[in-house]
Write an enzyme that holds these catalytic residues in place. Structure first.
Site, PDB file in Angstrom:
ATOM      1  CG  ASP A  28     -37.945  35.467 -15.686  1.00  0.00           C
ATOM      2  OD1 ASP A  28     -37.127  36.357 -15.529  1.00  0.00           O
ATOM      3  OD2 ASP A  28     -37.985  34.211 -15.701  1.00  0.00           O
ATOM      4  CB  SER A  60     -39.795  30.776  -2.502  1.00  0.00           C
ATOM      5  OG  SER A  60     -38.731  31.216  -3.240  1.00  0.00           O
TER       6      SER A  60
END
Length: 644
Positions: A351, A327
């Site tokens: 999302d 990430s």
């Protein structure tokens, strides 16, 4: 008649005798006049030996003048062939005393005979071997004991992968170094800084002309040339930060293995650098080794211990190991999306836990609903960055990755730096013969798939966020200093590239990274109570061969960055659990903050208490010295820096 015949024979004998004497006198005169010098030289070669005196290698100091690598006297066993090859029976006896195979000993004697210089057989031998040789002196003609300089790594394993080690030059090394003055038996840097700066720090050997008797024993000194010590290196590293990073790493690995459920968390790396200059303040790789073991040739037992370790202690993971960046790579993708206008800071993306084009989702299937850039970065949301990858496309992602220095060596002056890998179409086509798929773009957007980076590259990445987009060549040596204290060479920061980032984009990324370390961020619980503000990013990189790798990259203080850190813990699980606590310990050491006790500290104390109960005494001397280095150091060669 008889008398005349007798006189005749006597005359003949006298004539012959006179002729012989005349010939002998003429031959003696001929040899004396025309070959006397040559014979004198041959006699001197047998009687006079050149005993080389190895120059002490240059010393290594940390940035504050603390002596880290020095030299000490040691005994070397050498052979001095007198009038011909050393007899085999002497070699057999010597091999037995030294614990060597006869063929190994003979391999060190390529040309016996009229050798004027000693042939070094084994260096840094102990007193017990010296005693055995002296006890059998009459049985060992030509065997001599020399006192030579031996490398001394003052704090054993400390910064071993940076310093490297020295060893006897090999045949292949000699073949390529003859024009630089090396010869058989010389010591040469094999690894790390010892190898890179060998020419600068090896010095100039001296020697002594010594008269020896028939047994090879020194009789009289006929002359001596003093050796010239090598130049010393003043390093950029801070020994206190280095030690804190190593201790934090060791304690955390031990805790993860024995208490946290990650039994294979046995390898890791740390890079600490000044983001404003590229100066390396600490570099750690685990597992490690003790470079002192290589003095005189590493033992079979010690080499077996190193060689049998499946995690390869000799590898400098900080520069040589490549991992999916996870990430933390979202920093690059976020910057690219904002700078190219593929997204705005205000736009919100839905999302629902999975992306609508490819069945890829968030960790644990979480869904955050409508999220913007800031929240997506703080909470490391995968779906948001899948969409950023979808909008950018793999070619634009590749360009921005390379702009940040990914996929290329940083240029640090250490051997065997890896270049990492930037995901791209050409690579897949070349290696796998296949076209690129959208799902691979999604993987690349969150630092998975083909993406690979070294810890040093990740430290350079977070440094560019801290300093506004400048990429500096990482360096480890600030000055080269002669044996009389004069500066021979100074190394300055060198900018090797710059990524074009607007102040608006930089501010957005920095703000999100700061919130990661605040109470509601993914690493907030680790940095609670720290009196300076830190910005950072957690990463958990998938590992097909075991548990996930844990990353944490950070810089601080937030307002005026002077420290940038990248930590990777192989098979350590979540970065917030494995790597972030190590970063905190490093920050505490760098800014003289009283250390915060965590679970790993408590476990280390428990382990120490158990060891003490079992009669194992802890060695705290090194820590005490390093914690008080300014007072303890008596060989400072320049004033300590007041700031990093």
């Amino acid at each position: 008649m008889v008398g005349k015949h007798s006189n005749y024979r006597l005359d003949i004998l006298l004539y012959i005798g006179g002729l012989i004497v005349t010939v002998l006198i003429l031959r003696l005169a001929y040899l004396q006049l025309f070959h006397g010098y040559n014979f004198q030289q041959l006699a001197d070669d047998n009687r006079i030996k050149i005993m080389p005196v190895t120059a002490p290698r240059g010393l290594f100091y940390d940035r504050n003048g603390l002596l880290l690598v020095s030299n000490r006297p040691g005994f070397t066993v050498s052979l001095v062939p007198l009038s011909g090859p050393v007899p085999d029976d002497v070699l057999v006896k010597l091999a037995d005393i030294l614990g060597m195979k006869l063929e190994d000993l003979k391999s060190k004697i390529p040309q016996q005979g009229n050798q004027r210089e000693p042939i070094r057989i084994k260096s840094d031998v102990g007193y017990e071997i010296i005693t055995k040789i002296e006890e059998r002196r009459d049985d060992l003609p030509g065997v001599v004991i020399e006192v030579q300089s031996v490398r001394n790594y003052v704090y054993d394993e400390l910064a071993a992968h940076l310093f490297g080690y020295v060893g006897e030059i090999s045949d292949s090394e000699l073949e390529g170094q003859k024009d630089k003055g090396y010869k058989l038996g010389d010591l040469i840097g094999k690894f790390g800084l010892e190898k890179v700066y060998d020419q600068e720090i090896r010095g100039v050997d001296g020697g002594a002309r010594v008269e020896v008797d028939a047994g090879g024993h020194p009789v009289k000194m006929l002359g001596k040339k003093e050796p010239v010590p090598g130049n010393s290196l003043v390093l950029t590293i801070d020994a206190r930060i280095q030690r804190a990073a190593e201790k934090a790493m060791d304690d955390r690995l031990n805790f993860l293995q024995k208490r946290f459920g990650n039994p294979n968390a046995k390898a890791a790396a740390v890079v600490v650098m000044n983001p404003q200059t590229g100066a390396i303040l600490a570099m750690v790789s685990r597992p490690t080794f003790n470079p002192n073991l290589f003095n005189g040739g590493i033992s079979v037992k010690d080499w077996k211990t190193i060689n049998d370790n499946p995690f390869n202690p000799m590898q400098n993971r900080a520069i040589n190991a490549e991992y999916p960046p996870g990430s933390a790579f979202k920093i690059i993708i976020g910057a690219a999306a904002l700078e190219t206008g593929k997204v705005t800071l205000e736009e919100k993306i839905m999302d629902k836990g999975r992306h609508w084009l490819v069945a890829k989702g968030n960790s644990h299937g979480s869904a955050l609903g409508l999220i913007d850039f800031h929240e997506a970065m703080v909470k490391s949301n995968n779906v948001y960055f899948y969409e950023m990858g979808n909008r950018l496309g793999i070619d634009t992602m590749e360009k921005w990755s390379r702009d940040f220095g990914m996929g290329s060596p940083t240029g640090i002056n250490l051997p065997n730096e890896s270049e990492g890998l930037v995901a791209n179409r050409k690579y897949k086509k070349k290696v796998y013969g296949e076209e690129w798929y959208l799902s691979e773009t999604f993987d690349a957007a969150i630092g998975q798939g083909f993406q690979l980076a070294t810890p040093l590259q990740m430290a350079a990445l977070i440094s560019q966020v801290a300093n506004g987009g400048h990429r500096y060549r990482p360096y480890l040596v600030s000055r080269i200093v002669s044996s009389n204290g004069e500066t021979v060479k100074t190394f300055e920061p060198e900018e090797t590239g710059r990524v074009a980032l607007s102040e608006k984009t930089l501010s957005a990324i920095r703000s999100a990274l700061r919130e990661v370390t605040e109470p509601h961020g993914t690493a907030g619980y680790v940095f609670g109570g720290l009196p300076i503000t830190i910005a950072g990013k957690t990463s958990t990189a998938e590992n097909s061969h075991g548990d996930d790798h844990g990353w944490f990259v950070a810089y601080g203080p937030y307002e005026n960055p002077r420290i940038a850190v990248a930590v990777i813990v192989e098979q350590g699980g979540y970065g917030s659990d494995s790597a972030a606590p190590i970063v905190r310990k490093i920050m505490e050491a760098a800014f003289n903050i009283p250390p915060h006790r965590d679970a790993a500290d408590e476990f280390a104390e428990e382990e120490a208490a158990k060891a003490a109960k079992n009669g194992v005494k802890a060695d705290n001397g090194k820590d005490d010295l390093l914690n008080h280095l300014l007072d303890a150091n008596k060989r400072r060669i320049y004033s300590p820096m007041t700031a990093l």
